[in-house]
Design an enzyme around this catalytic site. Structure first.
Site, PDB file in Angstrom:
ATOM      1  N   GLN A 158       9.353 -50.952 -26.943  1.00 25.35           N
ATOM      2  CA  GLN A 158       9.913 -49.651 -26.106  1.00 25.35           C
ATOM      3  C   GLN A 158       9.131 -48.687 -26.743  1.00 25.35           C
ATOM      4  O   GLN A 158       9.355 -47.363 -26.102  1.00 25.35           O
ATOM      5  CB  GLN A 158      11.358 -49.630 -26.275  1.00 25.35           C
ATOM      6  N   ASN A 159       8.217 -48.678 -27.883  1.00 23.49           N
ATOM      7  CA  ASN A 159       7.537 -47.706 -28.254  1.00 23.49           C
ATOM      8  C   ASN A 159       5.995 -47.360 -27.420  1.00 23.49           C
ATOM      9  O   ASN A 159       5.631 -48.244 -27.013  1.00 23.49           O
ATOM     10  CB  ASN A 159       7.065 -47.780 -29.721  1.00 23.49           C
TER      11      ASN A 159
ATOM     12  N   ASP B  97       3.561 -45.900 -29.117  1.00 21.45           N
ATOM     13  CA  ASP B  97       2.874 -45.127 -30.171  1.00 21.45           C
ATOM     14  C   ASP B  97       1.488 -45.951 -30.449  1.00 21.45           C
ATOM     15  O   ASP B  97       0.665 -45.532 -31.269  1.00 21.45           O
ATOM     16  CB  ASP B  97       3.905 -44.941 -31.476  1.00 21.45           C
TER      17      ASP B  97
ATOM     18  N   HIS C 219       7.703 -49.257 -22.198  1.00 22.29           N
ATOM     19  CA  HIS C 219       7.571 -47.730 -21.710  1.00 22.29           C
ATOM     20  C   HIS C 219       6.266 -47.342 -21.810  1.00 22.29           C
ATOM     21  O   HIS C 219       6.107 -45.987 -21.698  1.00 22.29           O
ATOM     22  CB  HIS C 219       8.521 -46.863 -22.794  1.00 22.29           C
TER      23      HIS C 219
ATOM     24  N   CYS D  92      -2.169 -47.761  -7.676  1.00 22.28           N
ATOM     25  CA  CYS D  92      -2.517 -49.004  -7.973  1.00 22.28           C
ATOM     26  C   CYS D  92      -1.954 -49.577  -9.384  1.00 22.28           C
ATOM     27  O   CYS D  92      -2.398 -50.816  -9.502  1.00 22.28           O
ATOM     28  CB  CYS D  92      -4.074 -49.471  -7.544  1.00 22.28           C
TER      29      CYS D  92
ATOM     30  N   CYS E 253      -8.391 -45.899  -6.072  1.00 22.29           N
ATOM     31  CA  CYS E 253      -7.553 -45.867  -4.747  1.00 22.29           C
ATOM     32  C   CYS E 253      -7.091 -44.519  -4.377  1.00 22.29           C
ATOM     33  O   CYS E 253      -6.453 -44.370  -3.252  1.00 22.29           O
ATOM     34  CB  CYS E 253      -6.109 -46.734  -4.930  1.00 22.29           C
TER      35      CYS E 253
ATOM     36  N   THR F  56      15.885 -51.023 -32.624  1.00 19.25           N
ATOM     37  CA  THR F  56      16.521 -50.513 -31.292  1.00 19.25           C
ATOM     38  C   THR F  56      17.808 -50.320 -31.341  1.00 19.25           C
ATOM     39  O   THR F  56      18.597 -51.024 -31.675  1.00 19.25           O
ATOM     40  CB  THR F  56      15.974 -51.569 -30.170  1.00 19.25           C
TER      41      THR F  56
ATOM     42  N   ASN G 218      18.294 -53.486 -38.707  1.00 17.44           N
ATOM     43  CA  ASN G 218      18.463 -52.056 -38.357  1.00 17.44           C
ATOM     44  C   ASN G 218      19.535 -51.648 -39.391  1.00 17.44           C
ATOM     45  O   ASN G 218      20.280 -52.216 -39.738  1.00 17.44           O
ATOM     46  CB  ASN G 218      19.070 -52.101 -36.860  1.00 17.44           C
TER      47      ASN G 218
HETATM   48  P1  NAD Z   1      16.397 -45.157 -30.524  1.00 19.25           P
HETATM   49  O1  NAD Z   1      15.788 -43.898 -31.120  1.00 19.25           O
HETATM   50  O2  NAD Z   1      17.551 -45.021 -29.349  1.00 19.25           O
HETATM   51  O3  NAD Z   1      17.038 -45.740 -31.620  1.00 19.25           O
HETATM   52  C1  NAD Z   1      16.455 -46.105 -32.907  1.00 19.25           C
HETATM   53  C2  NAD Z   1      17.381 -47.095 -33.654  1.00 19.25           C
HETATM   54  O4  NAD Z   1      16.158 -47.311 -34.905  1.00 19.25           O
HETATM   55  C3  NAD Z   1      18.525 -46.753 -34.221  1.00 19.25           C
HETATM   56  O5  NAD Z   1      19.470 -47.624 -33.787  1.00 19.25           O
HETATM   57  C4  NAD Z   1      18.363 -46.548 -35.645  1.00 19.25           C
HETATM   58  O6  NAD Z   1      19.573 -46.972 -36.503  1.00 19.25           O
HETATM   59  C5  NAD Z   1      17.107 -47.555 -35.993  1.00 19.25           C
HETATM   60  N1  NAD Z   1      16.379 -47.418 -37.134  1.00 19.25           N
HETATM   61  C6  NAD Z   1      16.338 -46.117 -37.935  1.00 19.25           C
HETATM   62  N2  NAD Z   1      15.275 -46.031 -38.915  1.00 19.25           N
HETATM   63  C7  NAD Z   1      15.123 -47.717 -38.894  1.00 19.25           C
HETATM   64  C8  NAD Z   1      14.288 -48.424 -39.619  1.00 19.25           C
HETATM   65  N3  NAD Z   1      13.412 -47.914 -40.758  1.00 19.25           N
HETATM   66  N4  NAD Z   1      14.073 -49.583 -39.536  1.00 19.25           N
HETATM   67  C9  NAD Z   1      14.845 -50.168 -38.492  1.00 19.25           C
HETATM   68  N5  NAD Z   1      15.501 -49.492 -37.652  1.00 19.25           N
HETATM   69  C10 NAD Z   1      15.633 -48.362 -37.883  1.00 19.25           C
HETATM   70  O7  NAD Z   1      15.222 -46.199 -30.118  1.00 19.25           O
HETATM   71  P2  NAD Z   1      15.229 -46.877 -28.968  1.00 19.25           P
HETATM   72  O8  NAD Z   1      16.285 -47.865 -28.827  1.00 19.25           O
HETATM   73  O9  NAD Z   1      13.892 -47.491 -29.162  1.00 19.25           O
HETATM   74  O10 NAD Z   1      15.289 -45.995 -27.414  1.00 19.25           O
HETATM   75  C11 NAD Z   1      14.619 -44.859 -27.312  1.00 19.25           C
HETATM   76  C12 NAD Z   1      13.439 -44.443 -26.542  1.00 19.25           C
HETATM   77  O11 NAD Z   1      12.643 -43.504 -26.994  1.00 19.25           O
HETATM   78  C13 NAD Z   1      12.607 -45.779 -26.615  1.00 19.25           C
HETATM   79  O12 NAD Z   1      12.811 -46.709 -25.545  1.00 19.25           O
HETATM   80  C14 NAD Z   1      11.176 -45.295 -26.585  1.00 19.25           C
HETATM   81  O13 NAD Z   1      10.327 -45.392 -25.434  1.00 19.25           O
HETATM   82  C15 NAD Z   1      11.066 -43.965 -27.052  1.00 19.25           C
HETATM   83  N6  NAD Z   1      10.430 -43.352 -28.337  1.00 19.25           N
HETATM   84  C16 NAD Z   1       9.582 -44.000 -28.826  1.00 19.25           C
HETATM   85  C17 NAD Z   1       9.017 -43.594 -30.056  1.00 19.25           C
HETATM   86  C18 NAD Z   1       7.764 -44.053 -30.615  1.00 19.25           C
HETATM   87  O14 NAD Z   1       6.988 -44.727 -29.647  1.00 19.25           O
HETATM   88  N7  NAD Z   1       7.503 -44.532 -31.824  1.00 19.25           N
HETATM   89  C19 NAD Z   1       9.791 -42.443 -30.796  1.00 19.25           C
HETATM   90  C20 NAD Z   1      10.847 -42.040 -30.111  1.00 19.25           C
HETATM   91  C21 NAD Z   1      11.283 -42.611 -29.050  1.00 19.25           C
HETATM   92 ZN    ZN Z   2      -5.251 -46.290  -8.139  1.00 18.78          ZN
END
Ligand code: NAD
Ligand code: ZN
Length: 260
Positions: free
Chosen positions: A112-113, A115, A130, A141, A162, A200, A225
């Site tokens: 979901q990251n 980064d 994401h 497209c 497109c 997550t 987690n």
């Molecule tokens: P979230 O921010 O909702 O939850 C983060 C989870 O990580 C929590 O449950 C927390 O307890 C846990 N956590 C904290 N430190 C940790 C560690 N060191 N090791 C393991 N777990 C740890 O994250 P989410 O559920 O991914 O949803 C939020 C959305 O925000 C994501 O879908 C993403 O798209 C976006 N996001 C992305 C980034 C990135 O790309 N790095 C950063 C922030 C948010």
């Molecule tokens: Zn296009």
């Protein structure tokens, strides 16, 4: 090493070694030890700054030019994330997942990251539900380009193929998951007999649905987690530790079991 970590990792390694198709579902916590703040959780950006406007995608569709102008002038919460992202490097957890893939213990990562840390660490089977902050995507497209290879001459930029409006590849609040990506996630969840839930909070749909599908299919969940989540109770193994610490220990235990 504490006893709980050692026991949890031992149980997780046994399940992984006996599984056919292991998928990691990754959230923002995976990159916390790379210095990128999460949204939720103790140090989360939303916990500190409050929840953001969830109408992002509607605002983009109403006025893409204005949205692009704002992208160039981010809010304080966004600026905090953008500068952390720019400075970040993968942590030991990302490298451990790369090696698990190399050794046949991990078949795919659904992250979901946004980064780009898994790519930099060298993993290859990555599904970015994401999107990726280093790319742009055509809303017509679904073509994608690296940000620094796409000349932005006008706002909003348009697709050379497109003519559709081009946006960041990152999926906005209210924006549907791109269909090609969603299809691949569903395929992976149906193949999967063991899912690792790494950093997550498991509350963002549709990603939160995949572990439920794995459970229904008789597969196992392993959670890594430091905090409790809605899936903790239904996971076979819960490792209450940061992923940067737990994953290298898990990799070491898997190496003792040999290549798959
Ligand atoms: P979230 O921010 O909702 O939850 C983060 C989870 O990580 C929590 O449950 C927390 O307890 C846990 N956590 C904290 N430190 C940790 C560690 N060191 N090791 C393991 N777990 C740890 O994250 P989410 O559920 O991914 O949803 C939020 C959305 O925000 C994501 O879908 C993403 O798209 C976006 N996001 C992305 C980034 C990135 O790309 N790095 C950063 C922030 C948010
Ligand atoms: Zn296009």
């Amino acid at each position: 090493m504490n006893d709980d970590l050692s026991t949890g990792v031992g149980q997780a390694a046994a399940i992984i070694a006996a599984s056919r198709h292991v998928v990691a579902l990754v959230g923002a916590g995976m990159s916390a030890e790379s210095g990128i703040p999460t949204f939720r959780g103790k140090e989360g950006i939303w916990t500190k700054h409050g929840e953001p406007d969830l109408r992002d995608y509607d605002r983009f569709r109403e006025d893409p030019k204005r949205w692009w102008e704002q992208r160039m002038n981010p809010s304080p919460a966004m600026s905090e994330l953008v500068s952390a992202l720019a400075e970040a490097v993968p942590n030991e957890g990302h490298f451990a997942l790369k090696e698990m893939e190399d050794r046949g213990f991990l078949q795919a990562i659904i992250t979901q990251n946004i980064d780009n840390m898994h790519q930099i660490a060298g993993s290859t089977r990555i599904i970015e539900i994401h999107g990726n902050r280093t790319k742009l995507r055509c809303t017509g497209c679904s073509n994608r380009w690296p940000l620094d290879e796409f000349p932005i001459a006008e706002l909003p930029p348009s697709c050379p193929d497109c003519g559709g409006i081009v946006k960041g590849d990152t999926v906005m609040f209210g924006e549907p998951i791109p269909p090609d990506v969603l299809e691949e996630c569903i395929a992976q969840a149906s193949l999967c007999d063991c899912m690792l839930l790494i950093g997550t909070s498991a509350v963002v749909y549709p990603a939160a649905q995949f572990p439920v599908d794995v459970l229904r299919g008789g597969g196992a969940l392993i959670e890594i987690n430091p905090e409790d989540t809605p899936l903790s109770n239904v996971s076979q193994v819960v490792i209450r530790e940061g992923s940067g610490t737990a994953l290298p220990v898990l990799l070491a235990r898997l190496k003792e079991a040999g290549e798959k």
